[in-house]
Design an enzyme around this catalytic site. Structure first.
Site, PDB file in Angstrom:
ATOM      1  N   LYS A  54      -6.068 -14.223   4.336  1.00 58.88           N
ATOM      2  CA  LYS A  54      -6.706 -14.386   5.793  1.00 58.88           C
ATOM      3  C   LYS A  54      -7.086 -13.245   6.667  1.00 58.88           C
ATOM      4  CE  LYS A  54      -3.113 -18.435   6.068  1.00 58.88           C
ATOM      5  NZ  LYS A  54      -2.065 -18.612   6.787  1.00 58.88           N
ATOM      6  N   GLU A 110     -11.713  -6.644   2.269  1.00 58.13           N
ATOM      7  CA  GLU A 110     -10.488  -6.834   2.668  1.00 58.13           C
ATOM      8  C   GLU A 110     -10.119  -6.049   3.968  1.00 58.13           C
ATOM      9  OE1 GLU A 110      -7.487  -7.430   1.744  1.00 58.13           O
ATOM     10  OE2 GLU A 110      -7.149  -7.280  -0.131  1.00 58.13           O
ATOM     11  N   ASP A 111      -8.931  -6.603   4.272  1.00 58.82           N
ATOM     12  CA  ASP A 111      -8.424  -6.087   5.596  1.00 58.82           C
ATOM     13  C   ASP A 111      -7.767  -4.602   5.370  1.00 58.82           C
ATOM     14  OD1 ASP A 111      -6.342  -6.933   4.022  1.00 58.82           O
ATOM     15  OD2 ASP A 111      -5.437  -7.870   6.004  1.00 58.82           O
ATOM     16  N   ASP A 114      -3.033  -1.076   0.646  1.00 58.30           N
ATOM     17  CA  ASP A 114      -1.629  -0.265   1.038  1.00 58.30           C
ATOM     18  C   ASP A 114      -1.306   0.203  -0.383  1.00 58.30           C
ATOM     19  OD1 ASP A 114       0.733   0.590   2.011  1.00 58.30           O
ATOM     20  OD2 ASP A 114       1.458  -1.609   2.222  1.00 58.30           O
ATOM     21  N   LYS A 142      -4.185   2.777   3.738  1.00 59.48           N
ATOM     22  CA  LYS A 142      -2.947   3.635   3.924  1.00 59.48           C
ATOM     23  C   LYS A 142      -2.987   4.474   2.436  1.00 59.48           C
ATOM     24  CE  LYS A 142       0.141   0.489   6.568  1.00 59.48           C
ATOM     25  NZ  LYS A 142       1.140  -0.503   6.412  1.00 59.48           N
ATOM     26  N   PHE A 163       3.498  -0.211  10.061  1.00 59.78           N
ATOM     27  CA  PHE A 163       2.937  -1.647   9.891  1.00 59.78           C
ATOM     28  C   PHE A 163       2.284  -1.995  11.154  1.00 59.78           C
ATOM     29  CE2 PHE A 163       3.287  -6.188   9.516  1.00 59.78           C
ATOM     30  CZ  PHE A 163       3.192  -6.434   8.276  1.00 59.78           C
ATOM     31  N   ASP A 170      -1.564  -9.640  10.023  1.00 57.98           N
ATOM     32  CA  ASP A 170      -0.506 -10.509  10.589  1.00 57.98           C
ATOM     33  C   ASP A 170       1.012  -9.863  10.340  1.00 57.98           C
ATOM     34  OD1 ASP A 170      -0.358 -10.954   7.789  1.00 57.98           O
ATOM     35  OD2 ASP A 170       1.090 -12.602   8.416  1.00 57.98           O
ATOM     36  N   ARG A 176      -2.752 -12.191  14.435  1.00 58.23           N
ATOM     37  CA  ARG A 176      -3.774 -12.209  13.857  1.00 58.23           C
ATOM     38  C   ARG A 176      -4.917 -11.974  15.010  1.00 58.23           C
ATOM     39  NH1 ARG A 176      -3.525 -12.705   8.316  1.00 58.23           N
ATOM     40  NH2 ARG A 176      -2.013 -14.148   7.621  1.00 58.23           N
TER      41      ARG A 176
HETATM   42  P1  IMP Z   1      -1.110  -3.942  -1.209  1.00 56.89           P
HETATM   43  O1  IMP Z   1      -1.272  -4.632  -2.202  1.00 56.89           O
HETATM   44  O2  IMP Z   1       0.228  -3.276  -1.220  1.00 56.89           O
HETATM   45  O3  IMP Z   1      -2.309  -3.083  -1.224  1.00 56.89           O
HETATM   46  O4  IMP Z   1      -1.272  -4.822   0.154  1.00 56.89           O
HETATM   47  C1  IMP Z   1      -2.183  -5.359   0.492  1.00 56.89           C
HETATM   48  C2  IMP Z   1      -2.095  -6.624   1.470  1.00 56.89           C
HETATM   49  O5  IMP Z   1      -0.900  -6.440   2.072  1.00 56.89           O
HETATM   50  C3  IMP Z   1      -3.037  -6.369   2.615  1.00 56.89           C
HETATM   51  O6  IMP Z   1      -4.164  -7.175   2.442  1.00 56.89           O
HETATM   52  C4  IMP Z   1      -2.436  -7.270   3.819  1.00 56.89           C
HETATM   53  O7  IMP Z   1      -2.503  -8.280   3.788  1.00 56.89           O
HETATM   54  C5  IMP Z   1      -0.901  -6.752   3.435  1.00 56.89           C
HETATM   55  N1  IMP Z   1      -0.778  -5.412   4.444  1.00 56.89           N
HETATM   56  C6  IMP Z   1      -0.396  -4.187   3.853  1.00 56.89           C
HETATM   57  N2  IMP Z   1      -0.164  -3.280   4.912  1.00 56.89           N
HETATM   58  C7  IMP Z   1      -0.087  -4.130   6.060  1.00 56.89           C
HETATM   59  C8  IMP Z   1       0.131  -3.850   7.497  1.00 56.89           C
HETATM   60  O8  IMP Z   1       0.622  -2.640   7.893  1.00 56.89           O
HETATM   61  N3  IMP Z   1      -0.040  -4.917   8.299  1.00 56.89           N
HETATM   62  C9  IMP Z   1      -0.204  -6.272   7.931  1.00 56.89           C
HETATM   63  N4  IMP Z   1      -0.281  -6.430   6.683  1.00 56.89           N
HETATM   64  C10 IMP Z   1      -0.406  -5.469   5.798  1.00 56.89           C
HETATM   65 MG    MG Z   2      -4.446  -9.417   3.258  1.00 62.38          MG
END
Ligand code: IMP
Ligand code: MG
Length: 195
Positions: A54, A110-111, A114, A142, A163, A170, A176
């Site tokens: 989302k 993508e938002d 990480d 990040k 975070f 969210d 959100r």
């Molecule tokens: P990754 O798989 O670790 O790259 O994480 C990606 C997903 O984790 C993103 O699409 C977000 O939904 C969530 N995410 C990562 N960091 C944050 C944050 O600081 N706040 C909220 N959601 C996060």
């Molecule tokens: Mg996400």
């Protein structure tokens, strides 16, 4: 505006947010800039924007207004975090695309990237469907948290390891709707089990 958003003594006006990292006007300016770049670098193409739900819903709705190309929009919903602040490393497709992307120019929206695990998984899944091209636009990165190397062609902002919530992001499905991106106070999640 609700009473909690107006409560005094907090820079963000929200008692759960310790500081604002990106203001609404910074976010809008970045959408305009990214949209112009995407337009320029994809001349002659029709893009299928694949929005990752989302978290990316708000970003994409602002971004796409600045993409001056023929576009189609489709949605994928993934669940990677449960209600925790740490990546579980497991990505689950909750809702798949409606359309086939075979031979299409796909822009994944993508938002935040990480660890990179979610994006790496999604890229592999989409590349298996043999699009003509696959690029990614992420509002936030990040980069210090990356565990797998994954290409991200368009990045809005590189952010530190804190975070963040708001503007689509969210914690436990909340926040959100905030019009800015801010740091969630650690006391809001410090009781959760880590791992
Ligand atoms: P990754 O798989 O670790 O790259 O994480 C990606 C997903 O984790 C993103 O699409 C977000 O939904 C969530 N995410 C990562 N960091 C944050 C944050 O600081 N706040 C909220 N959601 C996060
Ligand atoms: Mg996400």
């Amino acid at each position: 505006m609700t009473a909690t958003r107006r409560s005094p003594g907090h820079e963000s006006g929200h008692p759960d947010i310790s500081k604002v990292v990106l203001t609404p006007s910074q976010l809008q300016a970045k959408c305009k800039k990214l949209g112009a770049r995407i337009t320029k670098e994809n001349q002659g193409r029709e893009l299928i924007l694949v929005v990752v739900l989302k978290g990316a819903f708000m970003f994409c709705s602002d971004l796409v207004r600045h993409v001056d190309l023929p576009v189609q929009i489709d949605f994928l919903a993934v669940s990677s975090y449960g209600d925790s602040t740490r990546s579980s490393g497991t990505v689950r497709i909750v809702k798949d695309l409606q359309k086939d992307v075979l031979g299409a120019d796909v822009l994944l929206v993508e938002d935040i990237v990480d660890t990179g695990l979610t994006l790496a998984y999604l890229r592999t899944m989409l590349l298996d469907r043999r699009p003509r091209s696959l690029t990614t636009c992420a509002l936030l990165s990040k980069s210090v948290c990356r565990e797998v190397e994954v290409p991200v062609e368009y990045i809005g902002f590189d952010v530190p390891d804190e975070f963040l919530v708001g503007y689509g992001l969210d914690y436990g499905q909340r926040y959100r709707n905030l019009p800015f991106i801010g740091v969630l106070r650690p006391e809001m999640y410090r009781d959760e089990p880590q791992g």
